[in-house]
Scaffold this motif. Structure first.
Motif, PDB file in Angstrom:
ATOM      1  N   VAL A 192       2.390  -0.843 -11.595  1.00 61.93           N
ATOM      2  CA  VAL A 192       2.253   0.047 -10.436  1.00 61.93           C
ATOM      3  C   VAL A 192       3.114  -0.538  -9.324  1.00 61.93           C
ATOM      4  CG1 VAL A 192       0.717   1.076  -8.733  1.00 61.93           C
ATOM      5  CG2 VAL A 192      -0.091   0.716 -11.074  1.00 61.93           C
ATOM      6  N   SER A 193       4.216   0.131  -9.009  1.00 64.12           N
ATOM      7  CA  SER A 193       5.146  -0.288  -7.970  1.00 64.12           C
ATOM      8  C   SER A 193       4.775   0.441  -6.678  1.00 64.12           C
ATOM      9  CB  SER A 193       6.580   0.045  -8.398  1.00 64.12           C
ATOM     10  OG  SER A 193       7.491  -0.138  -7.335  1.00 64.12           O
ATOM     11  N   ALA A 194       4.141  -0.284  -5.756  1.00 59.44           N
ATOM     12  CA  ALA A 194       3.657   0.344  -4.522  1.00 59.44           C
ATOM     13  C   ALA A 194       3.458  -0.721  -3.463  1.00 59.44           C
ATOM     14  CB  ALA A 194       2.349   1.085  -4.768  1.00 59.44           C
ATOM     15  N   GLY A 195       3.552  -0.300  -2.207  1.00 64.85           N
ATOM     16  CA  GLY A 195       3.342  -1.216  -1.108  1.00 64.85           C
ATOM     17  C   GLY A 195       4.642  -1.783  -0.587  1.00 64.85           C
TER      18      GLY A 195
ATOM     19  N   MET B  77       5.480   4.533  -9.797  1.00 63.65           N
ATOM     20  CA  MET B  77       5.920   4.057  -8.487  1.00 63.65           C
ATOM     21  C   MET B  77       5.633   5.139  -7.452  1.00 63.65           C
ATOM     22  SD  MET B  77       8.475   4.689  -6.086  1.00 63.65           S
ATOM     23  CE  MET B  77      10.074   4.137  -5.518  1.00 63.65           C
ATOM     24  N   ALA B  78       5.309   4.719  -6.238  1.00 61.90           N
ATOM     25  CA  ALA B  78       5.117   5.687  -5.158  1.00 61.90           C
ATOM     26  C   ALA B  78       5.292   5.009  -3.811  1.00 61.90           C
ATOM     27  CB  ALA B  78       3.736   6.337  -5.241  1.00 61.90           C
ATOM     28  N   VAL B  79       5.532   5.841  -2.805  1.00 63.25           N
ATOM     29  CA  VAL B  79       5.614   5.416  -1.409  1.00 63.25           C
ATOM     30  C   VAL B  79       4.503   6.134  -0.660  1.00 63.25           C
ATOM     31  CG1 VAL B  79       7.088   5.280   0.629  1.00 63.25           C
ATOM     32  CG2 VAL B  79       8.116   5.255  -1.659  1.00 63.25           C
ATOM     33  N   ALA B  80       3.756   5.414   0.145  1.00 62.30           N
ATOM     34  CA  ALA B  80       2.694   6.048   0.922  1.00 62.30           C
ATOM     35  C   ALA B  80       3.272   7.075   1.885  1.00 62.30           C
ATOM     36  CB  ALA B  80       1.909   4.994   1.696  1.00 62.30           C
ATOM     37  N   PRO B  81       2.600   8.198   2.086  1.00 69.59           N
ATOM     38  CA  PRO B  81       3.123   9.228   2.999  1.00 69.59           C
ATOM     39  C   PRO B  81       3.136   8.733   4.438  1.00 69.59           C
ATOM     40  CG  PRO B  81       0.893   9.772   2.289  1.00 69.59           C
ATOM     41  CD  PRO B  81       1.328   8.604   1.465  1.00 69.59           C
ATOM     42  N   ARG B  82       4.117   9.190   5.185  1.00 66.52           N
ATOM     43  CA  ARG B  82       4.195   8.845   6.605  1.00 66.52           C
ATOM     44  C   ARG B  82       3.066   9.528   7.369  1.00 66.52           C
ATOM     45  NH1 ARG B  82       9.738   9.785   5.372  1.00 66.52           N
ATOM     46  NH2 ARG B  82      11.058   7.936   5.679  1.00 66.52           N
TER      47      ARG B  82
END
Length: 244
Positions: free
Chosen positions: A198-201, A165-170
């Protein structure tokens, strides 16, 4: 109810279009409705429209809604930063945990999972860094540490490794960050084929995430609207949201 139905249809259409544009089957991408700060009644309404996966980022809110909606067939996800002393409570709800980012948490969740009815399903959270490569403020393990962390999760009897899992950088275009995540996910799958998630978006960047291979997108604002702030005002709609 009408507004939620409209929003759900619009988000599902975006996911379908993004998947088709990437040459993917839309059925390979699931929607996770992140309902933090919104009432259980809204969750119940979306569930009546066929939405199954819901996420929270605060333990108390997860526990309260899981209890209130015990009569509805839902799949809960915990997407916030998890303190070790609350791991057992989250495990008892059966929630999928998206924010495992350190070995100490793996050990704690493993013990909780072995005491629960079933192993805790886990995503390892990756820090994709900021625009200049600095550590992100959104949590996650450094990419170089992820394979060992995934090995630890996979080897824990009380846990089940689902993927990354990830969060896109600001402040940066999300596509390059999601490409890095996709490469890392492929590396993890080489050792753990079952970890294919894949947990993203999120609301503002789900198309880029789906193009990079996301199997689960976490959407809040585009479904529920802008969230009320403590002062009673409403936050502005942002291009990307934090764990929504």
């Amino acid at each position: 109810m009408a507004g939620l139905e409209e929003n759900l249809s619009a988000v599902r259409a975006r996911i379908d279009a993004a998947a088709r544009a990437a040459g993917r089957d839309p059925a390979t991408v699931r929607l996770l409705a992140v309902s933090k700060t919104w009432p259980a009644a809204d969750v119940r309404a979306l569930a009546a429209l066929g939405q199954v996966d819901f996420g929270e980022n605060r333990v108390q809110e997860l526990l309260g809604k899981a209890a209130e909606l015990d009569d509805v067939a839902l799949r809960w996800h915990f997407v916030g930063q998890l303190q070790r002393n609350k791991a057992a409570a989250v495990a008892r709800t059966g929630a999928v945990v998206h924010s495992v980012d350190r070995l100490a948490l793996v050990d704690t969740l493993d013990r909780a999972g072995r005491s629960a009815e079933a192993p805790v399903e886990v995503y390892v959270q990756v820090d994709l860094g900021g625009p200049e490569g600095e550590a992100a403020a959104r949590g996650g393990a450094r990419p170089d540490d992820v394979p060992a962390l995934a090995d630890a999760v996979a080897g824990a009897a009380g846990l089940r490794l689902r993927g990354l899992m990830a969060v896109a950088p600001r402040g940066a275009e999300p596509a390059p960050a999601f490409a890095r995540l996709a490469a890392l996910a492929e590396r993890v799958r080489a050792d753990h084929p079952e970890a294919d998630g894949v947990s993203a978006g999120m609301s503002g960047d789900l198309e880029a995430a789906v193009a990079a291979g996301a199997t689960l997108v976490r959407v809040g604002t585009a479904l529920f609207g802008s969230r009320p702030l403590p002062c009673g005002e409403f936050e502005e709609h942002q291009p990307r949201e934090s764990h929504r």
